[in-house]
Motif scaffolding. Structure first.
Motif, PDB file in Angstrom:
ATOM      1  N   GLY A   1       0.856  -1.228   0.057  1.00  0.00           N
ATOM      2  CA  GLY A   1       0.095   0.036  -0.010  1.00  0.00           C
ATOM      3  C   GLY A   1       0.795   1.390   0.007  1.00  0.00           C
ATOM      4  O   GLY A   1       0.584   2.168  -0.662  1.00  0.00           O
ATOM      5  N   ILE A   2       1.989   1.100   0.976  1.00  0.00           N
ATOM      6  CA  ILE A   2       2.716   2.413   0.955  1.00  0.00           C
ATOM      7  C   ILE A   2       3.488   2.424  -0.570  1.00  0.00           C
ATOM      8  O   ILE A   2       3.698   3.602  -1.099  1.00  0.00           O
ATOM      9  CB  ILE A   2       4.015   2.144   1.993  1.00  0.00           C
TER      10      ILE A   2
ATOM     11  N   TRP B   1       6.403   5.607  -3.737  1.00  0.00           N
ATOM     12  CA  TRP B   1       7.208   4.550  -4.191  1.00  0.00           C
ATOM     13  C   TRP B   1       8.606   4.588  -3.154  1.00  0.00           C
ATOM     14  O   TRP B   1       9.150   5.904  -3.109  1.00  0.00           O
ATOM     15  CB  TRP B   1       7.811   4.744  -5.832  1.00  0.00           C
ATOM     16  N   ALA B   2       9.194   3.546  -2.946  1.00  0.00           N
ATOM     17  CA  ALA B   2      10.326   3.528  -2.420  1.00  0.00           C
ATOM     18  C   ALA B   2      11.134   2.312  -2.857  1.00  0.00           C
ATOM     19  O   ALA B   2      10.616   1.456  -2.836  1.00  0.00           O
ATOM     20  CB  ALA B   2      10.406   3.431  -0.823  1.00  0.00           C
TER      21      ALA B   2
ATOM     22  N   ALA C   1       8.172 -13.300   3.040  1.00  0.00           N
ATOM     23  CA  ALA C   1       7.514 -11.837   3.866  1.00  0.00           C
ATOM     24  C   ALA C   1       6.190 -11.858   2.913  1.00  0.00           C
ATOM     25  O   ALA C   1       6.293 -11.214   1.731  1.00  0.00           O
ATOM     26  CB  ALA C   1       8.438 -10.747   3.576  1.00  0.00           C
ATOM     27  N   TRP C   2       5.213 -12.119   3.674  1.00  0.00           N
ATOM     28  CA  TRP C   2       3.934 -12.009   3.021  1.00  0.00           C
ATOM     29  C   TRP C   2       3.543 -10.482   2.705  1.00  0.00           C
ATOM     30  O   TRP C   2       3.373  -9.577   3.706  1.00  0.00           O
ATOM     31  CB  TRP C   2       2.736 -12.669   3.644  1.00  0.00           C
ATOM     32  N   MET C   3       3.321 -10.094   1.552  1.00  0.00           N
ATOM     33  CA  MET C   3       2.751  -8.581   1.133  1.00  0.00           C
ATOM     34  C   MET C   3       1.389  -8.468   1.135  1.00  0.00           C
ATOM     35  O   MET C   3       0.523  -9.103   0.249  1.00  0.00           O
ATOM     36  CB  MET C   3       3.470  -8.377  -0.288  1.00  0.00           C
ATOM     37  N   ALA C   4       0.795  -7.644   2.139  1.00  0.00           N
ATOM     38  CA  ALA C   4      -0.519  -7.547   2.297  1.00  0.00           C
ATOM     39  C   ALA C   4      -0.888  -6.315   1.298  1.00  0.00           C
ATOM     40  O   ALA C   4      -0.659  -5.332   1.141  1.00  0.00           O
ATOM     41  CB  ALA C   4      -0.925  -6.998   3.739  1.00  0.00           C
ATOM     42  N   ILE C   5      -1.905  -7.085   0.541  1.00  0.00           N
ATOM     43  CA  ILE C   5      -2.558  -6.038  -0.639  1.00  0.00           C
ATOM     44  C   ILE C   5      -3.823  -5.691   0.177  1.00  0.00           C
ATOM     45  O   ILE C   5      -4.877  -6.243  -0.016  1.00  0.00           O
ATOM     46  CB  ILE C   5      -2.875  -6.848  -1.766  1.00  0.00           C
TER      47      ILE C   5
ATOM     48  N   GLN D   1      -1.502  -2.241  -6.614  1.00  0.00           N
ATOM     49  CA  GLN D   1      -0.364  -2.876  -5.390  1.00  0.00           C
ATOM     50  C   GLN D   1       0.254  -4.096  -5.838  1.00  0.00           C
ATOM     51  O   GLN D   1       1.471  -4.337  -5.547  1.00  0.00           O
ATOM     52  CB  GLN D   1      -1.380  -3.141  -4.198  1.00  0.00           C
ATOM     53  N   ILE D   2      -0.568  -5.071  -6.424  1.00  0.00           N
ATOM     54  CA  ILE D   2       0.223  -6.207  -6.964  1.00  0.00           C
ATOM     55  C   ILE D   2       1.368  -5.767  -7.975  1.00  0.00           C
ATOM     56  O   ILE D   2       2.544  -6.192  -7.986  1.00  0.00           O
ATOM     57  CB  ILE D   2      -0.725  -7.287  -7.617  1.00  0.00           C
ATOM     58  N   ASP D   3       0.836  -4.828  -8.679  1.00  0.00           N
ATOM     59  CA  ASP D   3       2.122  -4.114  -9.823  1.00  0.00           C
ATOM     60  C   ASP D   3       3.007  -3.756  -9.326  1.00  0.00           C
ATOM     61  O   ASP D   3       4.088  -4.069  -9.739  1.00  0.00           O
ATOM     62  CB  ASP D   3       1.252  -3.228 -10.505  1.00  0.00           C
ATOM     63  N   SER D   4       2.884  -2.757  -7.998  1.00  0.00           N
ATOM     64  CA  SER D   4       4.268  -2.492  -7.381  1.00  0.00           C
ATOM     65  C   SER D   4       5.095  -3.573  -6.931  1.00  0.00           C
ATOM     66  O   SER D   4       6.315  -3.363  -6.936  1.00  0.00           O
ATOM     67  CB  SER D   4       3.687  -1.471  -6.360  1.00  0.00           C
ATOM     68  N   VAL D   5       4.380  -4.666  -6.263  1.00  0.00           N
ATOM     69  CA  VAL D   5       5.340  -5.595  -5.930  1.00  0.00           C
ATOM     70  C   VAL D   5       6.103  -6.414  -6.992  1.00  0.00           C
ATOM     71  O   VAL D   5       7.065  -6.770  -6.920  1.00  0.00           O
ATOM     72  CB  VAL D   5       4.617  -6.660  -4.905  1.00  0.00           C
ATOM     73  N   GLU D   6       5.444  -6.500  -8.271  1.00  0.00           N
ATOM     74  CA  GLU D   6       5.980  -7.096  -9.176  1.00  0.00           C
ATOM     75  C   GLU D   6       7.100  -6.090  -9.856  1.00  0.00           C
ATOM     76  O   GLU D   6       8.017  -6.710 -10.284  1.00  0.00           O
ATOM     77  CB  GLU D   6       4.897  -7.449 -10.262  1.00  0.00           C
TER      78      GLU D   6
END
Length: 403
Positions: free
Chosen positions: A46-47, A52-53, A77-81, A100-105
């Motif tokens: 979400g952050i 973006w960081a 590390a489970w990424m919470a959407i 958010q999924i796009d950001s993790v990818e």
């Protein structure tokens, strides 16, 4: 069942002494490096979507990044959407989830040597070669389904492997532990369909955040083990439904599931729990007032000013000792056994309000040191750090394949 091997004086010492990452013993750091550490709840996505960081390098304003994950021994590390009740209401939850999924990818594509998306526990050993931190995906609040059962397959294909059915308010599936309104008296008909479809696909069902009635119905309906992904024990915070009751914890364990203990002060500190409950009630009243104002053609109240005023008038505790988290684990072991507990930190999700010594993913050795000091064997600590959760994930996959 484990009984404490050290005198009560040790607990007092742990409660009164600040803990920093460098305070962990060599033995604790060695075990944290060697064990598979699984954290079922980190709110980085979400952050990432809003600000973006590059989490492949040190990100001082975050609690999760690659260098500190490796320092702490974190492997999975489970990424919470996460999507909010407001996004459910205004129809933006699905788009927000995909973003958010796009950001993790994007993070993984930027650093394929440091991160990998994880969709099955069977791929852990292969993917973590070279020191990668593995990122399975979870959906915190099933609002993005928007009442469409077929969307479960869509999100499964994008990597979602557990779903928290609701968050801070009732949605199309379930009542929330925070909600004053009990719309469904547990699960809706659609919620029941979703649980069955999650079982069929091999998605873990999460009972954190939902009401007691809904959790009881999920446990009865699910044909595979369920989890409480980031819930502490209500024993320490009476009346705080967001934490799990003894009865529900026993039911989760009886079905083979696990309770994942968070580090946020609002879960493990009674005063902080009171403030959090009050905050959600105040927010609900604020939203109702604003809806009435807008309907009457008046300008809405300023949300930022409301939040600032609430925080000023309702200060949360600023110091919660690491021993509060250890006490949760001790209690859980006595209640449900060592095989049914794990870690769901809620890093990057509680505004920095975390127990001392557990302030970022670098700090898992502190937890290990505390457990060793309380007499836990290394074998039992490995179970708590990740083996129990991975057993459940395998069981959920096997249950789907058996259909």
């Amino acid at each position: 069942m484990r009984t404490c091997l050290l005198p009560c004086l040790l607990s007092v010492m742990l409660a009164s002494t600040p803990v920093a990452a460098q305070d962990a013993t060599d033995a604790a750091r060695a075990l944290a490096r060697d064990a598979i550490i699984v954290d079922t709840h980190i709110d980085a996505p979400g952050i990432l979507s809003s600000r973006w960081a590059d989490l492949g390098v040190e990100a001082p304003d975050r609690e999760f990044d690659y260098p500190r994950a490796r320092e702490g021994g974190l492997d999975v590390a489970w990424m919470a959407i996460y999507t909010s009740a407001r996004q459910d209401d205004n129809g933006t939850a699905r788009q927000a989830a995909h973003a958010q999924i796009d950001s993790v990818e994007a993070l993984v594509q930027r650093h394929p040597d440091k991160f990998a998306i994880l969709t099955s526990p069977r791929d852990i050993e292969r993917l973590r070669q070279g020191g990668r931190v593995l990122l399975p995906l979870t959906m915190e609040n099933a609002g993005p389904l928007e009442g469409d059962l077929s969307q479960l397959q869509v999100f499964f294909d994008r990597g979602i492997r557990y779903i928290t059915l609701a968050h801070s308010a009732a949605n199309r599936l379930s009542d929330s532990s925070y909600g004053v309104e009990r719309k469904w008296n547990g699960l809706s008909g659609f919620g029941r369909e979703v649980v069955a479809e999650m079982n069929r696909l091999g998605i873990i069902v999460d009972v954190s955040h939902i009401s007691d009635a809904a959790a009881e119905q999920v446990i009865a309906l699910s044909t595979t083990p369920v989890i409480a992904s980031h819930s502490a024990f209500r024993h320490f915070t009476p009346g705080f439904e967001r934490n799990i009751s003894d009865e529900l914890a026993k039911a989760v364990a009886a079905g083979g599931g696990v309770i994942q203990i968070p580090f946020g002060t609002a879960f493990v500190d009674p005063r902080a729990a009171e403030v959090l409950q009050a905050r959600f009630r105040a927010r609900a009243e604020f939203d109702q007032r604003n809806a009435a104002r807008v309907a009457a053609g008046e300008p809405p109240e300023d949300r930022a000013a409301f939040e600032e005023a609430f925080n000023r008038e309702n200060p949360a505790p600023t110091e919660t000792p690491l021993s509060s988290v250890l006490d949760q684990i001790d209690y859980g072991v006595q209640l449900v056994g060592i095989d049914h507990l794990g870690i769901g930190s809620d890093f990057d999700g509680v505004g920095g309000e975390l127990a001392e010594g557990l302030r970022s993913v670098a700090d898992f050795p502190n937890l290990v040191a505390g457990l060793q000091a309380r007499g836990y064997s290394d074998a039992d600590i490995r179970k708590l750090l990740g083996e129990n959760l991975l057993r459940v994930w395998h069981a959920v996959e096997d249950g789907a394949e058996a259909r």
